[in-house]
Design an enzyme around this catalytic site. Structure first.
Site: not given
Ligand SMILES: Cc1ncc(COP(=O)(O)O)c(C=O)c1O
Length: 390
Positions: A189
């Site tokens: 990100k």
């Molecule tokens: C659309 C989406 N939702 C949720 C997540 C999960 O994020 P995290 O890795 O911070 O749990 C991601 C991670 O890439 C994502 O792209």
């Protein structure tokens, strides 16, 4: 080009850290407060101010944020939650953690986000919520989706994992357009804390509950106990979770937040440069922002037309042969083992097509124009005969 004349490889993504992040991390380490403490509280205040939300609650990941958002929305066993299949698997996993069933709906061909029309046809008497994903940082049609939700009495939760700094109709994602928006600070990100997440909301009582639930449902925080000058005994009034962010992460996040606008501007500039450089490559479809939105271009995802001279995987291999890393476009969750079924496969034709024909190109803050030109040249040479390599 390295000193030996060998082309260096180009990653698909790379976090951008400088002296300020290093100093902030060191200061947090030396302070002795490394778990959730004053820096997390400051990061929450600054994040809320940045997106324009009354409340922000820091957690350990976006997956944790989504889980808490669903739990505090009252989602439970037997409920259905509408979401896209064209998303990272965490979107659906969080729904399963809450005991509910994801109901996948197809996408809009232009933005690759949830199609409002498809949502309407998926609502049943068991539907309780919609998880809207702003995929790869492209804002989804929030007004249309919220109207459908209101008509059916459904909660709307934004999976804004990729969408920090993106704008919908003039206001930042995270400013309350829905009940809660959930962000990720994973290294793919734009703003990263290594791992981490944030929930924004307008509801102060809800934010208080989220803060308790992220720390085992303890009714006083470590920071409040530490600052108290009388003895404080805590209680645990419901079953909570350990979803805390650490002050080490928040220290980095505070610096990254200050740099965010500059980092987004750089990405938007590089994205625009890709789009204009690839405009004559007719078999590639570049991303397009809806007129009333600003994407943060967390990723630059292109789609191959039917007449492309190669398949998506062949294209990725050709890039890799030149030292250029890419990633397949967004996955289709309903094709992975825990969610796989012919039922979903038959109902999600566009999701399947987009998942099979999209590719994420390298895009990161410190990408040079020379790096980008190499990617563009590699793409343009695909399908040409006799083009020298390297
Ligand atoms: C659309 C989406 N939702 C949720 C997540 C999960 O994020 P995290 O890795 O911070 O749990 C991601 C991670 O890439 C994502 O792209």
């Amino acid at each position: 080009m390295s000193a030996a004349g060998v082309l260096r490889s180009i990653p698909v993504a790379l976090p951008s850290f400088g002296d300020a992040e290093e100093q902030a991390l060191l200061a947090a380490l030396r302070s002795g407060w490394v778990s959730q403490g004053p820096r997390v509280a400051e990061f929450e205040r600054n994040f809320a101010e940045y997106v324009g939300a009354p409340q922000a609650v820091a957690v350990s990941s976006c997956t944790a944020a989504l889980h808490l958002a669903l739990v505090t929305s009252g989602i439970k066993s037997g409920d259905e939650v509408i979401c896209p299949s064209l998303s990272f698997v965490a979107t659906a996993n969080a729904i399963v953690y809450a005991g509910a069933s994801p109901v996948f709906v197809d996408i809009d061909a232009a933005t690759y986000n949830l199609s409002p029309q498809a949502i309407e046809t998926a609502v049943t008497s068991r539907t309780r919520a919609i998880v809207v994903v702003h995929q790869v940082g492209m804002p989804a049609a929030l007004d249309e989706i919220t109207q459908i939700a209101n008509r059916h009495g459904l909660m709307v939760i934004e999976d804004a994992a990729c969408a920090i700094g993106g704008e919908y109709k003039g206001s930042r994602i995270g400013r309350p357009h829905s009940s809660m928006a959930c962000f990720s600070f994973h290294p793919r990100k734009i703003l990263t804390t290594g791992e981490g997440g944030m929930i924004t909301t307008a509801d102060a009582a809800l934010a208080d509950r989220l803060r308790r639930l992220r720390q085992h449902a303890m009714n006083v925080s470590d920071l409040a106990r530490h600052n108290a000058n009388t003895v404080v005994s805590e209680s645990y009034d419901e079953v909570g979770f350990n979803y805390r962010m650490t002050d080490l992460q928040a220290a980095i996040g505070l610096v990254q937040l200050k740099r965010l606008d500059e980092m987004i501007a750089r990405r938007r500039w590089l994205a625009q440069r890709y789009t204009s450089s690839l405009s004559s490559t007719s078999w590639l479809i570049s991303p397009k922002e809806p007129a009333d939105c600003r994407a943060n271009f967390q990723s630059y995802m292109v789609r191959l037309r039917n007449d492309a001279p190669v398949t998506r995987n062949q294209l990725m291999q050709k890039l890799l042969d030149r030292g250029i890393y890419s990633r397949r476009g967004i996955m289709a969750i309903h094709r992975e083992a825990p969610f796989r079924s012919e039922y979903w496969d038959a109902r999600l034709p566009l999701t399947n097509r987009v998942s099979d024909t999209t590719v994420i190109l390298p895009l990161f803050h410190d990408m040079t124009e020379e790096d980008q030109d190499r990617v563009v040249d590699a793409l343009k040479s695909v399908g040409m005969v006799g083009v020298p390599r390297g």
